[in-house]
Enzyme design. Structure first.
Site, PDB file in Angstrom:
ATOM      1  N   SER A  35     -13.873 -10.852  34.035  1.00 43.51           N
ATOM      2  CA  SER A  35     -13.018 -11.100  32.865  1.00 43.51           C
ATOM      3  C   SER A  35     -11.850 -10.116  32.845  1.00 43.51           C
ATOM      4  O   SER A  35     -10.732 -10.486  32.496  1.00 43.51           O
ATOM      5  CB  SER A  35     -13.825 -11.023  31.566  1.00 43.51           C
ATOM      6  OG  SER A  35     -14.563  -9.821  31.494  1.00 43.51           O
ATOM      7  N   GLY A  37     -12.013  -7.500  35.520  1.00 45.19           N
ATOM      8  CA  GLY A  37     -12.151  -6.847  36.826  1.00 45.19           C
ATOM      9  C   GLY A  37     -11.599  -7.722  37.939  1.00 45.19           C
ATOM     10  O   GLY A  37     -11.108  -8.829  37.707  1.00 45.19           O
ATOM     11  N   TYR A 138     -14.200  -1.283  18.574  1.00 44.42           N
ATOM     12  CA  TYR A 138     -14.645  -0.907  19.918  1.00 44.42           C
ATOM     13  C   TYR A 138     -15.612   0.281  19.853  1.00 44.42           C
ATOM     14  O   TYR A 138     -16.728   0.227  20.375  1.00 44.42           O
ATOM     15  CB  TYR A 138     -13.422  -0.577  20.784  1.00 44.42           C
ATOM     16  CG  TYR A 138     -13.742   0.149  22.061  1.00 44.42           C
ATOM     17  CD1 TYR A 138     -14.502  -0.450  23.064  1.00 44.42           C
ATOM     18  CD2 TYR A 138     -13.283   1.455  22.280  1.00 44.42           C
ATOM     19  CE1 TYR A 138     -14.798   0.229  24.235  1.00 44.42           C
ATOM     20  CE2 TYR A 138     -13.567   2.137  23.448  1.00 44.42           C
ATOM     21  CZ  TYR A 138     -14.325   1.521  24.419  1.00 44.42           C
ATOM     22  OH  TYR A 138     -14.629   2.196  25.572  1.00 44.42           O
ATOM     23  N   ASN A 167     -10.601  10.637  28.250  1.00 49.81           N
ATOM     24  CA  ASN A 167      -9.605   9.779  28.919  1.00 49.81           C
ATOM     25  C   ASN A 167      -9.806   9.797  30.430  1.00 49.81           C
ATOM     26  O   ASN A 167      -9.561  10.822  31.063  1.00 49.81           O
ATOM     27  CB  ASN A 167      -8.185  10.242  28.583  1.00 49.81           C
ATOM     28  CG  ASN A 167      -7.874  10.003  27.129  1.00 49.81           C
ATOM     29  OD1 ASN A 167      -8.586  10.477  26.251  1.00 49.81           O
ATOM     30  ND2 ASN A 167      -6.849   9.246  26.865  1.00 49.81           N
ATOM     31  N   ARG A 276       1.450   6.928  15.251  1.00 49.18           N
ATOM     32  CA  ARG A 276       0.634   5.722  15.076  1.00 49.18           C
ATOM     33  C   ARG A 276      -0.521   6.060  14.136  1.00 49.18           C
ATOM     34  O   ARG A 276      -1.096   7.152  14.238  1.00 49.18           O
ATOM     35  CB  ARG A 276       0.040   5.257  16.411  1.00 49.18           C
ATOM     36  CG  ARG A 276       1.043   4.575  17.301  1.00 49.18           C
ATOM     37  CD  ARG A 276       0.377   4.048  18.540  1.00 49.18           C
ATOM     38  NE  ARG A 276      -0.326   5.095  19.288  1.00 49.18           N
ATOM     39  CZ  ARG A 276      -0.712   4.977  20.541  1.00 49.18           C
ATOM     40  NH1 ARG A 276      -0.493   3.864  21.190  1.00 49.18           N
ATOM     41  NH2 ARG A 276      -1.346   5.954  21.157  1.00 49.18           N
TER      42      ARG A 276
END
Ligand SMILES: NC(=O)c1ccc[n+]([C@@H]2O[C@H](COP(=O)([O-])OP(=O)(O)OC[C@H]3O[C@@H](n4cnc5c(N)ncnc54)[C@H](O)[C@@H]3O)[C@@H](O)[C@H]2O)c1
Length: 320
Positions: A35, A37, A138, A167, A276
C-alpha cells in the site's frame, strides 16, 4: 539461525531491518500489501508474500521464531481526517496479527511504536515513564497497539518489545525513504535542493530554542535496525519492554537545512512560515533505557553522515 516474519518489509524501516536480519544469517519472510511499500524494496534473499497483516494466519506457522511488525498507516495528517482507516489498519490489523501469532504458537514480537504516543512533552528528554497523551489519531492507534501487546504478554506469555522511534532518517544501501506524500524533513529539504519544490518551509522561527526553529531527534535507520536485532535477544516471555529510540540529542530545522547544504553543495531556498498547530518546540528522546535494557548505542549519530547516506540513496533513485 532463526526464522522471522517481517510485516511491512517492503517499506522504509522494515526493508532495512529485513536486510540486517538476512546479513545476520536469519531466514526472513516479508508480508506486505504494497500500500505504501515497493516490491523492489524487499531485500534479495527474503521470501515475499503480498498480503495484509489481517491475513497473517495464512503465513504464520510454528516454524517462525518471531515477528517484527512494521506494517502500518503512518501519515499524521491523514490520520486526523480519516481516523477509521487508522483504527482499522493499525489496531484491528495488529489484533489479527497477534491472534494469528498465538494460534500458530509464535511467541516473540518486536513492534514499531512511535514518539507520537507522548504528544506534547512535559519534560525533555522524553523517558518511557512520561505521560502518554497523543495529539493525533496516528499516535493514539500506536498507543492502543502498545496496550494490546502488554495485555497479550500478561495473559498469554508473549515476549514483546515496543520500540518508540523518534525521527528516522538516512538510508542503508538501496533501502531508503520514499513516502508519498513525503512529510519528513530531510527528504523534503532534498526536494528543495533538487528543484522539485520551490522552497523548504520553516514553520516558526520564534520557538524558545537557540536559533528559534523546532528541534527534533534524528536517528540513522541502520542504528534503528541494530536495536531491532538486540530487541529480539532481549525479549522475555510474559514481559513487554518499551524503549525509546533516538540519539538523545536533537538538531534544529535550521541545522538540518545547513547540513543538507554542506552535504549536497546545493542552494536551498527557504521560506519562513508561521508555527503549525501542535508542533512542540523540542522532541528529544532519552535513550537511557534502550542503552541499559538492549545494550544499544547509536553508531551513526552525526547529522552530516545521516544526511549523506540519505542523499546518496536519493541521487541513485532520481537517476533510475
Ligand atoms: N519513518 C519514521 O520516521 C517512523 C517514526 C516512528 C514510527 N514509525 C513506524 O515504523 C513503521 C515503518 O515506517 P516506515 O516509515 O517504514 O513506513 P512505510 O510506509 O515505508 O512502511 C510501511 C509498510 O507497511 C505496509 N503496510 C501497511 N499496511 C499494511 C497491511 N495492513 N498489511 C500489510 N502491509 C501493510 C506498506 O505497504 C509499507 O510497505 C510504521 O509502523 C511507522 O508507524 C516510523
Amino acid at each position: 539461525m532463526s526464522k522471522y516474519l517481517v510485516t511491512g518489509g517492503a517499506g522504509y524501516v522494515g526493508s532495512v531491518v529485513a536486510a540486517h536480519l538476512l546479513e545476520a544469517g536469519h531466514q526472513v519472510t516479508v508480508l506486505d500489501d504494497l500500500s505504501t511499500g515497493f516490491r523492489e524494496g524487499v531485500p534479495a534473499g527474503a521470501e515475499f508474500v503480498e498480503g495484509r497483516i489481517q491475513e497473517a494466519g495464512r503465513v504464520l506457522d510454528s516454524s517462525f521464531d518471531g515477528v517484527l511488525h512494521f506494517a502500518a498507516s503512518s501519515q499524521v495528517g491523514e490520520s486526523v481526517v480519516d481516523p477509521e482507516k487508522y483504527w482499522r489498519n493499525n489496531v484491528a490489523g495488529s489484533l489479527e496479527l497477534v491472534s494469528a501469532m498465538r494460534a500458530a504458537g509464535v511467541r516473540k514480537l518486536v513492534f514499531s511504536s512511535t514518539a507520537a504516543v507522548y504528544g506534547e512533552p512535559e519534560v525533555v528528554p522524553i523517558a518511557e515513564t512520561a505521560r502518554t497523551s497523543p495529539t493525533n489519531t496516528y499516535g493514539a492507534t500506536k498507543l492502543a497497539v502498545d496496550h494490546l501487546i502488554t495485555s497479550e504478554a500478561v495473559a498469554h506469555g508473549l515476549a514483546a518489545v515496543s520500540l518508540r522511534y523518534f525521527n528516522v532518517a538516512g538510508a542503508y544501501g538501496a533501502h531508503g525513504e520514499r513516502h508519498d506524500p513525503e512529510s519528513h524533513l530531510i527528504p523534503l529539504v532534498f526536494q528543495a535542493a533538487l528543484g522539485q519544490r520551490p522552497h523548504i518551509a520553516v514553520y516558526g522561527e520564534d520557538y524558545p530554542t537557540p536559533d528559534g526553529t523546532c528541534i527534533r531527534d534524528y536517528i540513522h535507520v541502520a542504528d534503528l535496525a541494530d536495536a531491532h536485532l538486540l530487541a529480539l535477544d532481549a525479549a522475555k516471555p510474559g514481559e513487554h519492554l518499551i524503549c525509546n529510540l533516538g540519539n538523545g540529542s536533537g538538531f534544529s530545522v535550521r541545522e538540518v537545512i545547513e547540513s543538507v547544504r554542506r552535504v549536497t553543495g546545493r542552494e536551498i531556498p527557504v521560506q519562513v512560515a508561521g508555527r503549525r498547530a501542535g508542533d512542540p518546540a523540542v522532541l528529544v528522546a532519552s535513550a537511557a533505557r534502550a542503552h541499559e535494557a538492549l545494550g544499544w548505542t547509536p553508531r551513526r549519530p552525526n547529522l552530516d553522515d545521516i544526511v549523506a547516506d540519505a542523499w546518496k540513496f536519493t541521487l541513485e533513485k532520481n537517476a533510475q
